[in-house]
Design an enzyme around this catalytic site. Structure first.
Site, mmCIF file in Angstrom:
data_model
loop_
_atom_site.group_PDB
_atom_site.id
_atom_site.type_symbol
_atom_site.label_atom_id
_atom_site.label_comp_id
_atom_site.label_asym_id
_atom_site.label_seq_id
_atom_site.Cartn_x
_atom_site.Cartn_y
_atom_site.Cartn_z
ATOM 1 N N LYS A 209 0.829 -1.218 0.000
ATOM 2 C CA LYS A 209 0.000 0.000 0.000
ATOM 3 C C LYS A 209 0.859 1.262 0.000
ATOM 4 O O LYS A 209 0.609 2.180 -0.769
ATOM 5 C CB LYS A 209 -0.952 0.022 1.210
ATOM 6 C CG LYS A 209 -1.933 -1.139 1.258
ATOM 7 C CD LYS A 209 -2.988 -0.945 2.334
ATOM 8 C CE LYS A 209 -2.440 -0.953 3.757
ATOM 9 N NZ LYS A 209 -1.907 -2.273 4.191
ATOM 10 N N ARG B 188 -0.536 -9.113 13.733
ATOM 11 C CA ARG B 188 -1.032 -8.148 12.747
ATOM 12 C C ARG B 188 -1.875 -8.839 11.682
ATOM 13 O O ARG B 188 -2.879 -8.307 11.228
ATOM 14 C CB ARG B 188 0.147 -7.392 12.131
ATOM 15 C CG ARG B 188 0.752 -6.431 13.144
ATOM 16 C CD ARG B 188 2.118 -5.981 12.757
ATOM 17 N NE ARG B 188 2.117 -5.202 11.534
ATOM 18 C CZ ARG B 188 3.208 -4.957 10.831
ATOM 19 N NH1 ARG B 188 4.378 -5.442 11.220
ATOM 20 N NH2 ARG B 188 3.138 -4.233 9.757
ATOM 21 N N ARG C 187 11.182 -6.474 4.970
ATOM 22 C CA ARG C 187 11.147 -5.031 5.257
ATOM 23 C C ARG C 187 11.828 -4.718 6.591
ATOM 24 O O ARG C 187 12.419 -3.659 6.758
ATOM 25 C CB ARG C 187 9.685 -4.552 5.271
ATOM 26 C CG ARG C 187 9.527 -3.057 5.445
ATOM 27 C CD ARG C 187 8.100 -2.617 5.214
ATOM 28 N NE ARG C 187 7.211 -3.059 6.280
ATOM 29 C CZ ARG C 187 5.890 -2.901 6.269
ATOM 30 N NH1 ARG C 187 5.295 -2.337 5.239
ATOM 31 N NH2 ARG C 187 5.145 -3.322 7.266
ATOM 32 N N ARG D 295 -9.683 0.678 9.045
ATOM 33 C CA ARG D 295 -9.208 -0.669 9.343
ATOM 34 C C ARG D 295 -10.220 -1.441 10.175
ATOM 35 O O ARG D 295 -9.971 -2.603 10.513
ATOM 36 C CB ARG D 295 -7.911 -0.566 10.144
ATOM 37 C CG ARG D 295 -6.668 -1.057 9.416
ATOM 38 C CD ARG D 295 -5.498 -0.754 10.313
ATOM 39 N NE ARG D 295 -4.327 -1.509 10.009
ATOM 40 C CZ ARG D 295 -3.287 -1.011 9.319
ATOM 41 N NH1 ARG D 295 -3.313 0.205 8.851
ATOM 42 N NH2 ARG D 295 -2.230 -1.754 9.129
ATOM 43 N N ARG E 95 11.578 -0.963 11.835
ATOM 44 C CA ARG E 95 10.271 -0.959 12.498
ATOM 45 C C ARG E 95 10.171 -2.123 13.452
ATOM 46 O O ARG E 95 10.229 -3.273 13.043
ATOM 47 C CB ARG E 95 9.167 -1.051 11.433
ATOM 48 C CG ARG E 95 8.788 0.307 10.876
ATOM 49 C CD ARG E 95 7.764 0.173 9.779
ATOM 50 N NE ARG E 95 6.524 -0.490 10.217
ATOM 51 C CZ ARG E 95 5.438 -0.563 9.463
ATOM 52 N NH1 ARG E 95 5.437 -0.032 8.258
ATOM 53 N NH2 ARG E 95 4.367 -1.177 9.907
HETATM 54 P P1 ADP Z 1 1.103 -2.122 7.803
HETATM 55 O O1 ADP Z 1 0.196 -1.803 6.641
HETATM 56 O O2 ADP Z 1 2.357 -2.793 7.371
HETATM 57 O O3 ADP Z 1 0.394 -2.839 8.909
HETATM 58 P P2 ADP Z 1 0.957 0.587 8.792
HETATM 59 O O4 ADP Z 1 2.080 1.550 8.732
HETATM 60 O O5 ADP Z 1 -0.246 0.862 7.930
HETATM 61 O O6 ADP Z 1 1.616 -0.787 8.434
HETATM 62 O O7 ADP Z 1 0.427 0.442 10.284
HETATM 63 C C1 ADP Z 1 1.282 0.148 11.371
HETATM 64 C C2 ADP Z 1 0.466 -0.039 12.652
HETATM 65 O O8 ADP Z 1 -0.202 1.198 12.997
HETATM 66 C C3 ADP Z 1 -0.661 -1.062 12.585
HETATM 67 O O9 ADP Z 1 -0.203 -2.384 12.817
HETATM 68 C C4 ADP Z 1 -1.580 -0.550 13.711
HETATM 69 O O10 ADP Z 1 -1.072 -0.913 14.981
HETATM 70 C C5 ADP Z 1 -1.475 0.953 13.608
HETATM 71 N N1 ADP Z 1 -2.538 1.505 12.735
HETATM 72 C C6 ADP Z 1 -2.361 2.087 11.513
HETATM 73 N N2 ADP Z 1 -3.544 2.476 10.998
HETATM 74 C C7 ADP Z 1 -4.497 2.130 11.901
HETATM 75 C C8 ADP Z 1 -5.924 2.241 11.948
HETATM 76 N N3 ADP Z 1 -6.607 2.786 10.942
HETATM 77 N N4 ADP Z 1 -6.574 1.776 13.035
HETATM 78 C C9 ADP Z 1 -5.912 1.234 14.061
HETATM 79 N N5 ADP Z 1 -4.574 1.077 14.087
HETATM 80 C C10 ADP Z 1 -3.863 1.513 13.025
#
Ligand code: ADP
Length: 188
Positions: A14, A146, A128, A89, A134
């Site tokens: 994404k 996750r 990654r 999400r 991270r």
């Molecule tokens: P990835 O797509 O690899 O999971 P992101 O950078 O999108 O990585 O998100 C990292 C973390 O941030 C998620 O695992 C979650 O803990 C938190 N997060 C991101 N967006 C949301 C959301 N919309 N609602 C709840 N938690 C979120």
């Protein structure tokens, strides 16, 4: 104003695609993950709450990300639209987004969903971890949390948007260029 959602499991690509799309279609890219990591790096109150949840592979509370999204919409009135990456999400986040947009007389224009297998999620995130520092990428238990959060809380959004008729799937296990070409076809 256009509102697009880039949807998919963690590691689906994404972030990579969002950057390409935002540049080519003059959209503002909003990544809730990046916004949260910024809050953590700055040591804000929100960042301190988010840090532990993220590092354990759990989602942060809905109100937290909804507030960040609302704030970003208000700050950027100059763009042609927004590309949401990592939001919504959960069903509650999607309902709140619809409500926010309805108040402006707007709606989600399209949901572009990147499809990849769980085994690919695992491989990509482990890779990654070596490139980006991270904590949530570095340990297999966290990655599994996750993936579980994705299946339980995020995947139900597929039916939510399918029922609205604005949901489009894209095969995520192709090259970056091929995925981008498929996305362009949907957006043009
Ligand atoms: P990835 O797509 O690899 O999971 P992101 O950078 O999108 O990585 O998100 C990292 C973390 O941030 C998620 O695992 C979650 O803990 C938190 N997060 C991101 N967006 C949301 C959301 N919309 N609602 C709840 N938690 C979120």
């Amino acid at each position: 104003m256009k509102y697009y959602i880039l949807f998919g499991p963690p590691g689906a690509g994404k972030g990579t695609q969002a950057k390409l799309i935002a540049e080519n279609f003059n959209l503002m890219h909003i990544s809730t993950g990046e916004l949260l990591r910024k809050e953590i790096a700055e040591g804000t109150e929100l960042g301190m709450v988010a840090k532990h949840l993220i590092e354990d592979g759990h989602l942060v509370p809905d109100e937290m990300v909804i507030g960040m999204i609302q704030h970003t919409f208000e700050q950027h009135k100059e763009v042609d639209g927004f590309l949401l990456d990592g939001f919504p999400r959960t069903i509650a986040q999607a309902e709140k987004l619809d409500e926010m947009l309805m108040q402006k007389g707007e709606q989600v224009n399209k949901v572009l969903s990147l499809i990849i297998k769980d085994s690919t999620i695992f491989e990509r995130i482990s890779l990654r971890a070596k490139l980006e520092d991270r904590k949530d990428d570095a340990n297999s238990t966290i990655i599994l949390n996750r993936i579980e959060a994705y299946h339980k809380k995020t995947e139900p959004l597929i039916d939510y948007y399918r029922n609205k008729g604005n949901y489009f799937e894209i095969q995520g296990e192709q090259s970056i260029e091929e995925v981008f070409a498929c996305i362009c076809k949907e957006l043009e």
